[in-house]
Design an enzyme around this catalytic site. Structure first.
Site, PDB file in Angstrom:
ATOM      1  N   SER A 111       8.667  -5.674  -1.803  1.00 17.06           N
ATOM      2  CA  SER A 111       7.324  -5.564  -0.727  1.00 17.06           C
ATOM      3  C   SER A 111       8.714  -4.393   0.043  1.00 17.06           C
ATOM      4  O   SER A 111       9.973  -4.682   0.828  1.00 17.06           O
ATOM      5  CB  SER A 111       7.072  -6.508   0.105  1.00 17.06           C
ATOM      6  OG  SER A 111       6.817  -6.021   1.025  1.00 17.06           O
ATOM      7  N   LYS A 122       5.224 -13.292  -3.805  1.00 16.11           N
ATOM      8  CA  LYS A 122       4.855 -11.595  -3.278  1.00 16.11           C
ATOM      9  C   LYS A 122       3.289 -11.020  -3.522  1.00 16.11           C
ATOM     10  O   LYS A 122       2.371 -10.393  -2.902  1.00 16.11           O
ATOM     11  CB  LYS A 122       5.236 -10.474  -4.551  1.00 16.11           C
ATOM     12  CG  LYS A 122       4.855  -9.274  -4.687  1.00 16.11           C
ATOM     13  CD  LYS A 122       5.268  -8.595  -3.390  1.00 16.11           C
ATOM     14  CE  LYS A 122       4.906  -7.506  -2.707  1.00 16.11           C
ATOM     15  NZ  LYS A 122       4.321  -6.593  -3.997  1.00 16.11           N
ATOM     16  N   HIS A 176       1.933 -12.852  -0.584  1.00 10.70           N
ATOM     17  CA  HIS A 176       1.751 -11.704   0.727  1.00 10.70           C
ATOM     18  C   HIS A 176       1.166 -10.828   1.022  1.00 10.70           C
ATOM     19  O   HIS A 176       0.719 -10.008   2.071  1.00 10.70           O
ATOM     20  CB  HIS A 176       3.311 -11.411   0.185  1.00 10.70           C
ATOM     21  CG  HIS A 176       3.708  -9.639   1.230  1.00 10.70           C
ATOM     22  ND1 HIS A 176       3.231  -8.482   0.328  1.00 10.70           N
ATOM     23  CD2 HIS A 176       3.985  -9.606   2.184  1.00 10.70           C
ATOM     24  CE1 HIS A 176       3.202  -7.682   1.539  1.00 10.70           C
ATOM     25  NE2 HIS A 176       4.395  -8.233   2.979  1.00 10.70           N
ATOM     26  N   ASN A 177       0.562 -10.587  -0.368  1.00 13.37           N
ATOM     27  CA  ASN A 177      -0.278  -8.980  -0.387  1.00 13.37           C
ATOM     28  C   ASN A 177      -1.642  -9.591  -0.413  1.00 13.37           C
ATOM     29  O   ASN A 177      -2.297  -8.396   0.657  1.00 13.37           O
ATOM     30  CB  ASN A 177      -0.293  -7.955  -1.655  1.00 13.37           C
ATOM     31  CG  ASN A 177       1.343  -7.836  -2.195  1.00 13.37           C
ATOM     32  OD1 ASN A 177       1.573  -7.517  -1.587  1.00 13.37           O
ATOM     33  ND2 ASN A 177       1.022  -6.800  -3.266  1.00 13.37           N
ATOM     34  N   GLU A 229      -1.834  -9.319   3.515  1.00 15.72           N
ATOM     35  CA  GLU A 229      -1.923  -8.253   3.838  1.00 15.72           C
ATOM     36  C   GLU A 229      -3.130  -7.763   3.823  1.00 15.72           C
ATOM     37  O   GLU A 229      -3.833  -6.950   4.923  1.00 15.72           O
ATOM     38  CB  GLU A 229      -0.637  -7.367   2.889  1.00 15.72           C
ATOM     39  CG  GLU A 229      -0.837  -5.696   2.671  1.00 15.72           C
ATOM     40  CD  GLU A 229       0.097  -5.317   1.607  1.00 15.72           C
ATOM     41  OE1 GLU A 229       1.160  -5.226   1.505  1.00 15.72           O
ATOM     42  OE2 GLU A 229      -0.516  -3.991   1.334  1.00 15.72           O
TER      43      GLU A 229
END
Ligand code: NAG
Ligand code: NAG
Length: 493
Positions: free
Chosen positions: A134, A188, A191-192, A195
């Protein structure tokens, strides 16, 4: 021809789009010799003659040549489009590999694919790493957040390179071993998802400032600049400050000219699906995904805006006080969002045996990536203090922080309702918070209804056992005087 004479590269990378090129240059800066390959071999030559000119980077014109350039065990990073292209490429590479060689997928693969690829490659004697990467182009070039997982034996081999090229936070690399199988890509994905949530919360604060308080774009940008000095200090707040202040060539703010339909590439949706699969109330990310879906219904929204009236905000009072409330609302909602994200990580860790390290996940997100923030340091601290922490909200620091933020948060959510400003994520966060801190909830009624119409049975509260409720297990009540004695657990009509 004896290719081994040329086996001089520390690591190889396939896929020379911008991310790939930048990662190569980053590794080169850190002293590693990198071999590169792209199926369109003219890209290799162009890269060597331009961006990589004067570096130690070497190029190959075939996969065979590429594999021969690599020191053993070979470390091959793939940065190609997620999906079947990854499997096809792996199949092409395998004939040139030897036992113990490592394939590293740095693309945006869905975690079940990484689980499968690890199993397939390990069965053939190779090692597999699925790594979240990222930070976009800048991150790749000067220090991304790296989230590697997969074959545990691969970690000692790649650790030095990965930690060298990763972003640093307080001197610690934003890269650590995440766990087995698809753990790297799972983390990940979360994480997104987070976000998505962070951006939705910021967008709701923007709607408040614009429609509720009637602020202009420079004033809004100024407010974000202030917030960026406090508990919200983060990359997304910082760029929001700049995006709001940005002017078009005519000198007018550019944001109100941008079509209000948000796109998505799927990682938020995958997070929400995973939450439903695990039965975890990750409401805020879910709302963030649905808010993008609603934004895409532009035509319908335009028609509805003519037909469905609502209140008009008219702000009177202390604007400074209200902006402080808004900051607290954003902060409190963000605490809820990360709490929910970590609930999901906890379940995935158990269900998939990922054995996730929660403290180091927050550390990996602290630098290099899109959700990087000062806030994540408090999460690392919470999990370093207590590895088995049930919930971030039960950590003393966060419990205190959210308690302090509560009054402002409640004023914002109620004002939003009175003004008719949609705030799906901020209000979902507050509802979650109130539900979570309620020891005795309203589901008693739902269980009663389910037993009435479907004989689904219920259990009794501790201490409420009596003659009818002889024990606490699976009780069915004769609600109507017409009921039979069979319950749905034994017979479904
Ligand atoms: C080659 O490079 C392009 C970008 O220029 C990238 O999209 C593609 O995935 C690469 N393919 C391979 C196999 O290297
Ligand atoms: C349910 O209640 C009615 C009316 O009191 C009674 O006739 C019936 O036998 C009851 N059914 C059972 C299974 O107890």
């Amino acid at each position: 021809m004896d290719f081994f004479r040329f086996a001089s590269a520390d690591i190889g990378l396939i896929g020379l789009a911008v991310m790939g090129q930048n990662l190569i240059l980053n590794m080169n800066d850190n002293g590693y010799t990198v071999a590169c390959f792209n199926r369109t071999v003219s890209k290799v030559d162009h890269f060597l003659e331009n961006e990589a000119k004067g570096t130690k980077v070497v190029g190959a014109h075939s996969i065979q040549e590429f594999c021969a350039m690599l020191k053993r065990p070979r470390k091959i990073v793939l940065l190609v489009k997620a999906g079947p292209a990854v499997d096809a490429l792996i199949a092409e590479i395998i004939p040139y590999l030897e036992k113990g060689d490592i394939i590293i997928d740095g693309g945006n693969s869905h975690f079940p694919d990484s689980d499968r690829r690890m199993a397939e490659l390990e069965a053939k004697g190779f090692l597999f790493v699925g790594s979240g990467v990222s930070g976009g182009e800048e991150g790749a070039r000067y220090g991304p957040s790296l989230m590697p997982g997969g074959s545990k034996d691969a970690w000692p081999e790649i650790k030095e390179i990965f930690q060298a090229i990763a972003a640093k936070s307080d001197g610690e690399p934003c890269c650590d071993w995440v766990g087995t199988g698809g753990a790297g890509h799972y983390v990940k994905m979360i994480h997104n998802g987070i976000e998505y949530g962070d951006m939705q919360l910021i967008a709701e604060a923007y709607a408040f400032m614009e429609h509720g308080l009637g602020m202009n774009y420079d004033e809004m940008s100024q407010t974000l600049a202030e917030w960026n000095k406090g508990v919200l200090d983060s990359f997304l707040i910082e760029i929001t400050r700049d995006v709001l202040a940005f002017k078009d060539t005519d000198g007018k703010p550019i944001v109100p000219k941008i079509l209000d339909c948000a796109g998505q590439k799927g990682t938020g949706k995958w997070t929400a699906i995973s939450a439903l699969d695990f039965g975890q109330p990750v409401t805020l990310i879910g709302e963030a995904v649905f808010a993008r879906c609603l934004s895409a219904l532009k035509n319908e929204r335009e028609k509805a805006s003519l037909k469905l009236g609502g209140p008009k905000p008219n702000f009177e009072g202390d604007r400074k006080q209200f902006l402080q409330d808004l900051e607290q609302a954003l902060y409190a909602s963000k605490i809820v969002s990360y709490t929910q994200g970590y609930m999901l990580l906890r379940e995935a860790s158990k269900a998939f045996n990922y054995d996730l390290n929660f403290a180091s996940i927050a550390l990996m997100w602290r630098g290099g990536c899109i959700i990087r923030s000062v806030f994540l340091k408090d999460i690392t601290n919470a999990y370093r203090k207590n590895k088995e922490l049930d919930s971030l909200l039960l950590d003393d620091f966060f419990a205190k922080a959210i308690t302090k933020a509560q009054p402002g948060w409640r004023r914002v959510v109620s004002q939003g309702a009175l003004w008719g400003i949609a705030q799906p994520a901020t209000s979902a966060a507050l509802s979650f918070f109130d539900g979570y801190r309620t020891a005795k909830g309203s589901a008693s009624l739902i269980q009663g209804l389910r037993d009435y119409f479907g004989a689904h049975t219920f259990k009794v509260m501790p201490g409420q056992e009596n003659d009818v409720f002889k024990d606490k297990e699976d009780i069915h009540v004769n609600w109507t005087g017409r009921g039979g004695s069979v319950s749905a657990s034994t017979y479904i009509a």
